[in-house]
Design an enzyme around this catalytic site. Structure first.
Site, short mmCIF file in Angstrom:
data_model
loop_
_atom_site.label_atom_id
_atom_site.label_comp_id
_atom_site.label_asym_id
_atom_site.label_seq_id
_atom_site.Cartn_x
_atom_site.Cartn_y
_atom_site.Cartn_z
N HIS A 160 -5.64 7.21 -2.62
CA HIS A 160 -6.59 6.20 -2.16
C HIS A 160 -7.74 6.06 -3.15
O HIS A 160 -8.14 7.03 -3.80
CB HIS A 160 -7.12 6.57 -0.77
CG HIS A 160 -6.08 6.46 0.29
ND1 HIS A 160 -5.74 7.52 1.10
CD2 HIS A 160 -5.28 5.43 0.67
CE1 HIS A 160 -4.79 7.14 1.95
NE2 HIS A 160 -4.49 5.88 1.70
N HIS A 209 0.83 -1.21 0.00
CA HIS A 209 0.00 0.00 0.00
C HIS A 209 0.87 1.26 0.00
O HIS A 209 0.67 2.17 -0.82
CB HIS A 209 -0.91 -0.04 1.23
CG HIS A 209 -1.81 1.14 1.40
ND1 HIS A 209 -3.16 1.09 1.19
CD2 HIS A 209 -1.54 2.43 1.78
CE1 HIS A 209 -3.70 2.27 1.43
NE2 HIS A 209 -2.73 3.10 1.80
N GLU A 210 1.83 1.32 0.91
CA GLU A 210 2.66 2.52 1.02
C GLU A 210 3.54 2.71 -0.22
O GLU A 210 3.75 3.84 -0.67
CB GLU A 210 3.50 2.48 2.29
CG GLU A 210 2.70 2.45 3.59
CD GLU A 210 1.70 3.59 3.71
OE1 GLU A 210 1.89 4.64 3.08
OE2 GLU A 210 0.70 3.42 4.43
N HIS A 217 1.57 4.29 -2.98
CA HIS A 217 1.58 5.75 -2.84
C HIS A 217 2.85 6.33 -3.47
O HIS A 217 2.79 7.27 -4.27
CB HIS A 217 1.52 6.15 -1.37
CG HIS A 217 0.17 6.09 -0.74
ND1 HIS A 217 -0.97 6.53 -1.38
CD2 HIS A 217 -0.23 5.65 0.49
CE1 HIS A 217 -2.01 6.36 -0.58
NE2 HIS A 217 -1.60 5.82 0.55
#
Length: 701
Positions: free
Chosen positions: A162, A152-153, A156
């Site tokens: 998101h 997830h990070e 980014h």
């Protein structure tokens, strides 16, 4: 010593080992809570943008659309010393998921100007996109060491916001504003298409980038309600990339293939994935949808899709002893030097029937290929599909060869294979196969111990799976007393155990397996002062195997929130009422060393500081000079020293037509002038050659 053939291990035929004695105390790394990224950060008092995004001043109102915010396909990174050991191992595992499913790779920093510095900060967070600031920080703090959190990070960092912040969000979910923590309402803003590009991919409830329904709640009611109620408990998954996550990432970075994936075949198409039958065998593999003596259906669809569901079958009931059927894969080209072959096998023949796995490796000296036996598999018929992994170490062009061989025993069926996957990844060390699984979910009898296993270093261990809880399944790793304990180092140092609940999707690229890793810290102590990972005979409690053999089991280390029962029943975790938990225990002590720190390369930012590229052009350095690399599309482009001029196919056509007309007009004028001059010259010449008739001549007649 052969760790796989220890005498006391041979007679343990039960797949489930349930101790009749007291369970040793388990250490829950999550403290009994199922915390998401945003819960962790909120608990630390962090007020980050959208909960886990760090913004710089230039980013607050700027889009991250544009090539200048993209990373190269191979991203330099540093794992800082502040990271926990378990986090380092998890990060490297997350990189493997990127390699398997995308063209994004990661390499240790070697002085490149821009790189990602992964450290243990307060919470889990990242910036969005390549900020081109040199050292770009990404925090994997306490309790952030879950593989999907790392994925997830890094998404980014690769340029993704998101999912629920996209402009069409309100068509798919409703935000319950009165249930949101005061002061956190801004985390639910949406952003226009010129800030965040959805890349023409539909809204994705299953995205690893989506908030959960409980994000930033001020009570117990959900803050996000899906307009399709079936997705209420789907949003916020932290297992793996969704299909749409991968579609967007691969579009954004122009990935045409993934790095470590090699092949996948479920035999749904008649071309059987380019596989070929050998001409030198006695029989053939047949593409079928069922066999009278089993299997009754393929493994991919389990008979649920009418008109589909095929597998390959070698009928050993109709051939003589020693007869073979050979099926070869298409030609494959390795890059990493190690591979993992995975497939499902069903034996409805004799236990003496055998499946042999060969590698046919080609070289300049042997154009027909050198055949090497890798694995011999003899399986007692069980009436179900069985999962197998085979480790390969191939460095040259090759084929995988499946040879079915008829044994000496009587056969009424044969051998069947399905759902083959080949990737340049490491195979799991062990497989825990749990049959008749659904009966244990939420049941008082749902406390299961795995058979004993050995790590590559020789440590004996077990896995404890607790399904008895009403909502969640827990999983724990235990060291147990084993045959090698006298030769091993105690307390057990830096062994990382990775426990993966397998999503049995036929294609490895589409799996969303649920994984958790823990690492043995030799300095960890218990309340009574003992080392937690000391020798089990010293700190463990007495337990019994199913055959009555006594051993000692150390404390469990894991989580009570491994997966919810609702998610457990989703996807293909349970297939044919079978579940597979893949286990790997590896030594990660080398990650204790500081990653080599190099001198950064000359900064591109410095060379480009006086060069302003217009229209989203990107400043690059070539031959020691700054120049602009201009944006382009299918039918348009920017050009000029600073990308200040726009061109398009239409403009080119207009210019081309205008030029053609001008040239035609000019040629016409030249032609007319030439004709006029030629005619004039001709008249003058005719006039000069005409006889001079005078009056005197006329009188002469």
């Amino acid at each position: 010593m052969d760790l796989w053939n220890l005498s006391w291990f041979l007679f343990l035929d039960a797949l489930l080992v349930i101790s009749g004695l007291a369970t040793p105390e388990n250490f829950d790394v999550d403290g009994g809570m199922d915390q998401d990224i945003f819960d962790i950060n909120e608990g630390l008092g962090l007020d980050l943008f959208e909960g886990d995004i760090r913004l710089d001043r230039a980013q607050i109102r700027n889009s991250i659309i544009g090539e200048k915010y993209r990373w190269p396909h191979t991203i330099p990174y540093v794992l800082e010393d502040s990271l926990e050991m378990n986090a380092k191992g998890v990060i490297l595992n997350a990189f493997e998921r990127y390699r398997l499913k995308t063209c994004i790779d990661f390499k240790p920093w070697a002085g490149e100007t821009n790189y990602i510095s992964v450290f243990k900060g307060s919470g889990c967070w990242s910036s969005v996109g390549n900020r081109r600031v040199g050292k770009q920080e990404l925090s994997i703090g306490a309790n952030c060491d879950r593989i999907a959190t790392v994925q997830h990070e890094f998404l980014h960092a690769l340029g993704f916001w998101h999912e629920q912040s996209r402009s069409d969000r309100d068509d798919y979910v409703r935000i319950m504003w009165d249930r949101i923590l005061s002061g956190r309402e801004h985390n639910f803003n949406t952003y226009s298409d010129d800030i965040s590009d959805s890349l023409n991919v539909p809204y994705d409830y299953t995205s690893v980038m989506h908030y959960s329904k409980t994000a930033f709640q001020n009570g117990t009611e959900p803050t996000i309600v899906t307009r399709i109620s079936d997705f209420e408990d789907v949003i916020g998954q932290r297992m793996d990339f969704s299909d749409s996550d991968l579609l967007k990432l691969n579009q954004l970075y122009n990935c045409s293939s993934s790095l470590s994936f090699m092949d996948s075949c479920s035999f749904e198409l008649e071309n059987v994935c380019g596989m070929i039958q050998s001409s030198g065998d006695n029989a053939d593999w047949q593409r079928v949808s069922q066999v009278p003596r089993g299997p009754e259906s393929d493994h991919s669809n389990m008979g649920q899709c009418q008109g589909s569901g095929f597998f390959m079958h070698f009928d050993s009931s109709s051939v003589n002893v020693g007869a073979t059927a050979v099926l070869e894969s298409r030609t494959l080209y390795p890059k990493r030097g190690f591979q993992c072959l995975q497939f499902y096998l069903y034996n409805s023949g004799s236990e003496s029937d055998q499946l042999n796995i060969y590698i046919r490796e080609y070289s300049a000296d042997n154009v027909d290929g050198n055949l090497t036996l890798v694995e011999e598999i003899k399986e007692i018929p069980t009436g179900s599909w069985q999962l197998y992994h085979v480790t390969l170490k191939v460095t040259k062009k090759f084929r995988v060869v499946f040879e079915g061989r008829k044994g000496s025993g009587a056969s009424l069926g044969g051998l069947s294979i399905d759902d083959i996957n080949l990737s340049e990844t490491r195979c799991p060390h062990h497989i825990w196969h749990i049959r008749n699984f659904t009966q244990f979910i939420g049941s008082p009898n749902g406390t299961l111990y795995s058979p004993p296993f050995y790590s590559s270093k020789g440590y004996a261990f077990q896995i404890y799976l607790n399904l008895a809880h009403v909502t969640n399944a827990g999983i724990y790793f235990h060291l147990i007393s084993g045959a090698n304990d006298d030769q091993l180092q105690w307390p057990c140092p830096w062994q990382q155990a990775t426990m993966t609940l397998l999503d049995q999707n036929p294609d490895i690229r589409q799996r969303m397996s649920n994984q958790r890793s823990i690492t043995t810290d030799p300095f960890m102590t218990t309340d009574n002062g003992n080392y937690f990972w000391d020798r089990p005979s010293k700190v463990g409690t007495v337990a019994l195997f199913s055959n009555g053999t006594q051993f000692r089991r150390g404390g469990g280390y894991g989580t009570s929130a491994f997966i919810t029962h609702e998610r457990l029943k989703s996807r293909d975790f349970i297939k044919g009422d079978d579940v597979y938990i893949l286990l790997t225990v590896e030594d990660i002590s080398h990650l204790n060393s500081t990653q080599i720190q190099l001198t950064p390369a000359p900064s591109v930012q410095d060379l480009c500081s006086k060069t302003t590229c217009k229209n989203d052009g990107v400043c690059t350095v070539r031959d020691g000079k700054a120049e602009c690399r201009c944006q382009s599309g299918e039918d348009w482009w920017y050009m000029g020293e600073r990308c200040e001029k726009r061109g398009s196919t239409r403009d080119t056509i207009v210019i081309a037509v205008s030029s053609t007309v001008a040239v035609f007009a000019l040629m016409l004028i030249i032609t007319l002038v030439s004709v006029y001059c030629t005619r004039k010259k001709y008249r003058e010449r005719m006039s000069s050659n005409r006889p001079n008739l005078t009056p005197q001549n006329q009188h002469a007649f």
